[in-house]
Design a protein around this motif. Structure first.
Motif, PDB file in Angstrom:
ATOM      1  N   MET A 138      74.828  28.822 -28.909  1.00 13.63           N
ATOM      2  CA  MET A 138      74.537  28.804 -27.214  1.00 13.63           C
ATOM      3  C   MET A 138      75.368  29.523 -26.449  1.00 13.63           C
ATOM      4  O   MET A 138      74.891  30.451 -25.546  1.00 13.63           O
ATOM      5  CB  MET A 138      75.137  27.105 -26.931  1.00 13.63           C
ATOM      6  CG  MET A 138      74.242  26.049 -27.223  1.00 13.63           C
ATOM      7  SD  MET A 138      75.015  24.647 -26.460  1.00 13.63           S
ATOM      8  CE  MET A 138      74.031  23.548 -27.419  1.00 13.63           C
ATOM      9  N   ALA A 139      76.705  29.794 -26.793  1.00  8.52           N
ATOM     10  CA  ALA A 139      77.283  30.862 -25.941  1.00  8.52           C
ATOM     11  C   ALA A 139      76.553  32.098 -25.899  1.00  8.52           C
ATOM     12  O   ALA A 139      76.728  32.733 -24.950  1.00  8.52           O
ATOM     13  CB  ALA A 139      78.890  30.645 -26.362  1.00  8.52           C
ATOM     14  N   ALA A 140      76.391  32.673 -27.317  1.00  9.20           N
ATOM     15  CA  ALA A 140      75.992  34.019 -27.505  1.00  9.20           C
ATOM     16  C   ALA A 140      74.598  34.220 -26.681  1.00  9.20           C
ATOM     17  O   ALA A 140      74.437  35.120 -25.973  1.00  9.20           O
ATOM     18  CB  ALA A 140      75.637  34.167 -29.016  1.00  9.20           C
ATOM     19  N   GLN A 141      73.791  32.916 -26.718  1.00  9.88           N
ATOM     20  CA  GLN A 141      72.344  33.192 -25.971  1.00  9.88           C
ATOM     21  C   GLN A 141      72.663  32.983 -24.771  1.00  9.88           C
ATOM     22  O   GLN A 141      72.103  34.047 -23.818  1.00  9.88           O
ATOM     23  CB  GLN A 141      71.683  31.807 -26.448  1.00  9.88           C
ATOM     24  CG  GLN A 141      70.287  31.980 -26.699  1.00  9.88           C
ATOM     25  CD  GLN A 141      69.552  30.885 -27.052  1.00  9.88           C
ATOM     26  OE1 GLN A 141      70.158  29.782 -26.934  1.00  9.88           O
ATOM     27  NE2 GLN A 141      68.177  31.056 -27.090  1.00  9.88           N
ATOM     28  N   GLY A 246      79.318  43.087 -20.482  1.00  7.39           N
ATOM     29  CA  GLY A 246      78.613  43.492 -21.752  1.00  7.39           C
ATOM     30  C   GLY A 246      78.788  43.126 -23.027  1.00  7.39           C
ATOM     31  O   GLY A 246      78.991  41.684 -22.911  1.00  7.39           O
ATOM     32  N   SER A 247      78.588  43.538 -24.190  1.00  8.72           N
ATOM     33  CA  SER A 247      78.437  43.097 -25.415  1.00  8.72           C
ATOM     34  C   SER A 247      80.016  42.448 -25.842  1.00  8.72           C
ATOM     35  O   SER A 247      80.139  41.537 -26.573  1.00  8.72           O
ATOM     36  CB  SER A 247      77.991  44.122 -26.544  1.00  8.72           C
ATOM     37  OG  SER A 247      78.732  45.183 -26.332  1.00  8.72           O
ATOM     38  N   ALA A 248      80.962  43.213 -25.155  1.00  6.71           N
ATOM     39  CA  ALA A 248      82.417  42.615 -25.473  1.00  6.71           C
ATOM     40  C   ALA A 248      82.606  41.321 -24.993  1.00  6.71           C
ATOM     41  O   ALA A 248      83.339  40.546 -25.423  1.00  6.71           O
ATOM     42  CB  ALA A 248      83.689  43.685 -24.909  1.00  6.71           C
ATOM     43  N   GLY A 249      82.099  41.307 -23.859  1.00  6.39           N
ATOM     44  CA  GLY A 249      82.292  39.979 -22.967  1.00  6.39           C
ATOM     45  C   GLY A 249      81.452  38.706 -24.032  1.00  6.39           C
ATOM     46  O   GLY A 249      82.001  37.768 -24.252  1.00  6.39           O
TER      47      GLY A 249
ATOM     48  N   ALA B 124      83.522  39.694 -33.365  1.00  5.05           N
ATOM     49  CA  ALA B 124      82.905  40.201 -31.928  1.00  5.05           C
ATOM     50  C   ALA B 124      83.547  41.737 -31.645  1.00  5.05           C
ATOM     51  O   ALA B 124      82.850  42.527 -31.146  1.00  5.05           O
ATOM     52  CB  ALA B 124      83.510  39.129 -31.010  1.00  5.05           C
ATOM     53  N   GLU B 125      84.994  41.783 -32.151  1.00  2.00           N
ATOM     54  CA  GLU B 125      85.660  43.127 -31.796  1.00  2.00           C
ATOM     55  C   GLU B 125      84.753  44.252 -32.548  1.00  2.00           C
ATOM     56  O   GLU B 125      84.317  45.209 -31.980  1.00  2.00           O
ATOM     57  CB  GLU B 125      86.927  43.240 -32.072  1.00  2.00           C
ATOM     58  CG  GLU B 125      87.868  43.858 -31.261  1.00  2.00           C
ATOM     59  CD  GLU B 125      89.218  43.690 -31.679  1.00  2.00           C
ATOM     60  OE1 GLU B 125      90.283  43.690 -30.612  1.00  2.00           O
ATOM     61  OE2 GLU B 125      89.577  43.703 -33.066  1.00  2.00           O
ATOM     62  N   LEU B 126      84.682  43.894 -33.737  1.00  2.00           N
ATOM     63  CA  LEU B 126      83.970  45.073 -34.868  1.00  2.00           C
ATOM     64  C   LEU B 126      82.740  45.344 -34.302  1.00  2.00           C
ATOM     65  O   LEU B 126      82.220  46.374 -34.412  1.00  2.00           O
ATOM     66  CB  LEU B 126      84.227  44.553 -36.267  1.00  2.00           C
ATOM     67  CG  LEU B 126      85.615  44.890 -36.801  1.00  2.00           C
ATOM     68  CD1 LEU B 126      85.533  44.373 -38.097  1.00  2.00           C
ATOM     69  CD2 LEU B 126      86.244  46.310 -36.622  1.00  2.00           C
ATOM     70  N   GLY B 127      82.008  44.158 -34.020  1.00  2.00           N
ATOM     71  CA  GLY B 127      80.477  44.195 -33.780  1.00  2.00           C
ATOM     72  C   GLY B 127      80.515  45.004 -32.558  1.00  2.00           C
ATOM     73  O   GLY B 127      79.524  45.882 -32.437  1.00  2.00           O
ATOM     74  N   GLY B 235      73.066  40.974 -30.644  1.00  2.00           N
ATOM     75  CA  GLY B 235      73.424  41.283 -32.018  1.00  2.00           C
ATOM     76  C   GLY B 235      74.753  40.904 -32.254  1.00  2.00           C
ATOM     77  O   GLY B 235      75.207  40.208 -33.315  1.00  2.00           O
ATOM     78  N   VAL B 236      75.675  41.032 -31.503  1.00  2.00           N
ATOM     79  CA  VAL B 236      77.085  40.558 -31.324  1.00  2.00           C
ATOM     80  C   VAL B 236      77.171  39.199 -31.559  1.00  2.00           C
ATOM     81  O   VAL B 236      77.632  38.619 -32.237  1.00  2.00           O
ATOM     82  CB  VAL B 236      77.775  41.222 -30.075  1.00  2.00           C
ATOM     83  CG1 VAL B 236      79.159  40.677 -30.179  1.00  2.00           C
ATOM     84  CG2 VAL B 236      78.041  42.800 -30.241  1.00  2.00           C
ATOM     85  N   GLY B 237      76.334  38.525 -30.646  1.00  2.00           N
ATOM     86  CA  GLY B 237      76.253  37.078 -30.742  1.00  2.00           C
ATOM     87  C   GLY B 237      75.992  36.472 -31.916  1.00  2.00           C
ATOM     88  O   GLY B 237      76.481  35.626 -32.602  1.00  2.00           O
ATOM     89  N   ARG B 238      74.864  37.130 -32.598  1.00  2.00           N
ATOM     90  CA  ARG B 238      74.048  36.552 -33.857  1.00  2.00           C
ATOM     91  C   ARG B 238      75.267  37.066 -34.871  1.00  2.00           C
ATOM     92  O   ARG B 238      75.480  35.989 -35.746  1.00  2.00           O
ATOM     93  CB  ARG B 238      73.126  37.369 -33.896  1.00  2.00           C
ATOM     94  CG  ARG B 238      71.946  36.610 -34.674  1.00  2.00           C
ATOM     95  CD  ARG B 238      70.668  37.411 -35.117  1.00  2.00           C
ATOM     96  NE  ARG B 238      70.270  38.179 -34.135  1.00  2.00           N
ATOM     97  CZ  ARG B 238      69.861  39.298 -33.822  1.00  2.00           C
ATOM     98  NH1 ARG B 238      70.247  40.345 -34.920  1.00  2.00           N
ATOM     99  NH2 ARG B 238      69.236  39.848 -32.714  1.00  2.00           N
ATOM    100  N   ALA B 239      75.881  38.046 -34.757  1.00  2.00           N
ATOM    101  CA  ALA B 239      76.847  38.254 -35.864  1.00  2.00           C
ATOM    102  C   ALA B 239      78.056  37.532 -35.897  1.00  2.00           C
ATOM    103  O   ALA B 239      78.270  36.964 -36.943  1.00  2.00           O
ATOM    104  CB  ALA B 239      77.355  39.695 -35.907  1.00  2.00           C
TER     105      ALA B 239
END
Lengths: 284, 263
Positions: A138-141, A246-249, B124-127, B235-239
């Motif tokens: 959920m958090a990622a989505q 972004g992706s880090a967040g 998350a960091e490495l991704g 992709g980061v979330g999925r990983a």
């Protein structure tokens, strides 16, 4: 967050950084986590009440709810079966080993196991597993939706993000946590029965003994499952909506979702078990 | 729903597909373990990076582990308390709670929290580094990304998981003692006496050995999923999701193997 204005502010407020030293730093290190925790708790409570408001007032979109149910429930079945099956095997193995050493009597093993499973292990471990699998999902989505400005687009269309995104997840999670807890009891108990039979020669008919399980145990287990099912989506969605950068967040939000959801499960477990214990000992 | 359709239309292909995916992940992890061990031969460890990771992994997760452990001890005392109260065997309370905490519940719960806090963070960091091409940049600078990023994390995670379980075990026993005093009315001294008398050193070591294995599994799984991330923020979330799910499965399977082998 730009750094330059805060830098100029800092220069004004910290007249003598060398003298402020140890004591100020100690106070900061105590106070900062408290302020942070207060902010997070407030955000989660706000999310909870907003979800509740839209749950009652808003329109239910059944297709979205069923989609989330499939996502939360059906797709976790294999994971839950795997982990809880192993848990049942581990617990029975340890318990019967100890019982063999002390009393040598495994008559009540199945009955006690069923009671403990209902009271404690099935709801809590299922919820921890769901907190990791569903919470991060959920958090990622939601986090990726925030990062790609889809949530802002929803607001532009006059659709409330909480009503549109959180309420279906909330309903699906509450229903599916209860269903998966029942499934977990079944899987764990069967795995335990097979272990007891193969390793310790306990007859299946002796093991399938439900005489210890009372209404109290059933109610405690269901209350726990309901409480966890409520807490997990609210906390994960809060973490997802709080994403920035972004992706880090997104990565940070998923981590927060697991940590806070798991902590919430453990804390709720303690509270509900404590209340149940007090009821059992002093009132019943 | 699309997945459901394929399962119904051609179950064999769906099963085979899933099997191949799993095999690819497991193979990737084995290759990663091999690559980490190859880097043992001329033993080279980036000191500052390892130190920094140990701080971030160990010290930063300290409060969460403490809270989890305190509550775990309390819950175990409450759960065994009902049986103890029923039979009046107050001397066995410390044994019941201590045995289950030290052997099973402590390492499992701390491991799950560790995988959530540290494993997910690490993935998350490495991704993020992977999807923002930072790892390729390291390679372009002739810095070995595995040696620089993965190996220090690997050692830091194993060491810190072990140390956190040591601290967590004692915190859990403390939480259990406080709960037994104030909720059950069983004296703390009796609780401590029961632990000292009935619990053997091997019970503690059993849990500690497990914790090393959990740390190893979480380190390998989270680094593998982090280094094989693709596809932007989604992709980061999925990983991260795959990493915590894999870690949870690994924790239970390893726990079973340990219990079965060493009991």
């Amino acid at each position: 967050m730009s750094t330059s204005p805060s830098d100029t502010l800092d220069d004004g407020s910290h007249e003598a950084p060398a003298e402020a030293g140890f004591f100020a730093r100690m106070l900061t290190s105590v106070g900062q986590p408290i302020v942070e925790l207060y902010g997070i708790g407030k955000g989660i409570m706000e999310m909870f009440f907003l979800t509740f408001y839209y749950l009652i007032r808003g329109r239910k979109r059944w297709s979205a709810i069923f989609e989330q149910m499939h996502e939360i429930g059906n797709r976790s079945v294999v994971f839950i079966a795997f982990t809880l099956g192993f848990l049942g095997m581990i617990l029975i193995y340890q318990a019967s080993f100890q019982a063999m050493k002390i009393t040598g009597d495994l008559q009540l093993l199945g009955a006690l196991f069923m009671q403990l499973l209902w009271r404690e292990f099935a709801p809590t471990i299922t919820a921890l597993m769901l907190a990791t699998r569903v919470g991060t999902g959920m958090a990622a989505q939601l986090g990726s939706m925030v990062v790609t400005e889809q949530v802002d687009a929803l607001k532009m269309c006059a659709a409330q993000p909480v009503e549109y995104l959180v309420v279906p997840r909330f309903i699906a999670s509450v229903v599916m946590t209860v269903v998966l807890t029942l499934f977990a009891v079944l899987v764990s108990y069967l795995a335990g029965a097979v272990t007891a039979n193969v390793m310790f020669n306990v007859n299946y008919l002796t093991f399938f003994n439900f005489s210890f399980v009372s209404w109290f145990d059933l109610i405690i287990g269901l209350v726990k499952a309901l409480a966890y099912g409520t807490a997990i989506p609210v906390i994960s969605c809060y973490a997802g909506f709080a994403v920035h950068g972004g992706s880090a967040g997104v990565g940070r939000a998923t981590t927060q979702a697991v940590v806070y959801a798991s902590l919430a499960v453990v804390v709720l477990d303690f509270l509900i078990s404590g209340v149940g214990f007090i009821y059992l000992i002093f009132l019943a | 729903m699309a997945q459901l359709k394929t399962v119904i239309e051609s179950p064999l292909s769906a099963i085979g597909d899933r099997f191949l995916q799993w095999s690819a992940e497991v193979g990737g992890m084995v290759v990663l373990i091999g690559q980490i061990f190859v880097r043992l031969n001329p033993f080279k460890l980036d000191g500052p990076e390892t130190w920094r990771n140990m701080y971030r992994i160990g010290v930063k997760s300290f409060p969460i582990i403490l809270v989890t452990a305190l509550l775990t001890g309390a819950i175990m005392v409450i759960q065994s308390g009902t049986y103890i109260q029923q039979y009046g065997a107050y001397g066995l309370l410390g044994w019941g709670a201590g045995y289950s905490v030290l052997r099973e519940v402590g390492p499992i719960l701390i491991g799950l929290m560790f995988s959530g806090r540290v494993g997910a963070n690490n993935t998350a960091e490495l991704g993020t580094m992977k999807v923002t091409d930072q790892i390729d940049a390291l390679r372009a600078l002739a810095i070995d990304p595995l040696g620089y990023l993965v190996v220090p994390r690997f050692y830091a995670m194993i060491l810190m998981m072990f140390l956190l379980v040591v601290v967590g075990d004692f915190t859990a026993l403390l939480g259990g003692a406080v709960t037994s005093q104030y909720m059950l009315g069983v004296d703390m001294e009796l609780f401590a006496w029961s632990i000292v008398t009935y619990i053997k050193l091997e019970d503690l070591f059993h849990g500690l050995f497990k914790s090393i294995a959990f740390g190893f599994a979480i380190a390998v799984i989270s680094c593998h999923f982090g280094m094989s991330t693709s596809g932007g923020a989604v992709g980061v979330g999925r990983a991260v999701n795959a990493s915590v799910v894999g870690s949870a499965i690994a924790i239970f399977v390893i726990d079973f193997i340990f219990t079965y082998t060493f009991l």
